[in-house]
Write a protein that holds these residues in place. Structure first.
Motif: not given
Length: 234
Positions: A15, A19, A22-23, A25, A201
């Motif tokens: 992050d 990323q 997000q995975y 989540r 996030l």
């Protein structure tokens, strides 16, 4: 401070360079759906977070510990009656989490290229060894770092050791990341600069107050602002 006195720049990975949350989540949403016959989604998430907190000292950070916490939560919520098919699905979504594509953050490549060769660049990340190695390889950013440190946790002691490895002092180092708790606050505690790059996030267990009064705390909107920030410290 002379601009030449900054010699080392550390970067967080998840992050910050690519990323990640997000995975997690999305996987948590799948997990909640698997237990929809047993509990409300919010309750499932609350119990999962409790399990993650308990298990950090046993499993550390990363996907494997998260998967084990999902299994433990399923057993607790169903009082041990969770079907084997649900356990199989939990293991499946855990494996899928270990194979998600790597999506680099905006400005990550260009920023690292701008700083490479001018500073000693070190990637400092925590989590599962194999997963972090996989993501670094797929990101295409690995060759831009002078050193890669995959650690069990990020503390002032961790940063002091890493920042001193090339014969320098922490005062001549900077740590850049999206987590105030793991990347910024402990780095500043060593005397280094701590640069906060917010992400939409961030795992709730990484939340702490901003060290706004600390002289070596800085915040930027994205990685593209980092070279100019470093230049301004000269």
């Amino acid at each position: 401070m002379s601009r030449h006195s900054l010699t080392t720049v550390g970067f967080d990975a998840d992050d910050t360079l690519w990323q990640n949350e997000q995975y997690y989540r999305l996987t948590e949403e799948q997990f909640r759906a698997l237990l929809t016959d047993y509990a409300e989604g919010e309750h499932v998430s609350e119990r999962l977070l409790e399990a993650e907190k308990r298990n950090l000292s046993y499993y550390g950070f990363g996907i494997k510990g998260f998967t084990l916490s999902m299994i433990e939560t399923a057993l607790e919520i169903t009082e041990g009656k969770v079907p084997s098919s649900v356990i199989s699905e939990i293991l499946k979504i855990g494996r899928e989490l270990l194979s998600h594509p790597v999506e680099t953050m905006p400005h990550a490549l260009e920023t690292l290229e701008a700083l490479a060769g001018k500073y000693y660049l070190v990637l400092i990340t925590k989590g599962d060894l194999f997963d972090q190695e996989r993501k670094l390889a797929q990101s295409g950013l690995g060759t831009l770092f002078d050193n890669v440190e995959i650690v069990s946790d990020k503390t002032a002691t961790t940063y002091r050791r890493i920042f001193s490895m090339n014969g320098e002092e922490p005062e001549r180092a900077m740590m850049v990341g999206n987590s105030l708790k793991s990347d910024v606050v402990p780095a500043i505690a060593t005397g280094a600069w701590g640069v906060f790059v917010p992400h939409a996030l961030t795992w709730i267990l990484e939340h702490v107050e901003k060290p706004s009064e600390a002289p070596r705390f800085r915040e930027i909107a994205n990685l593209g602002e980092l070279p100019a920030l470093i230049e301004s410290l000269g």
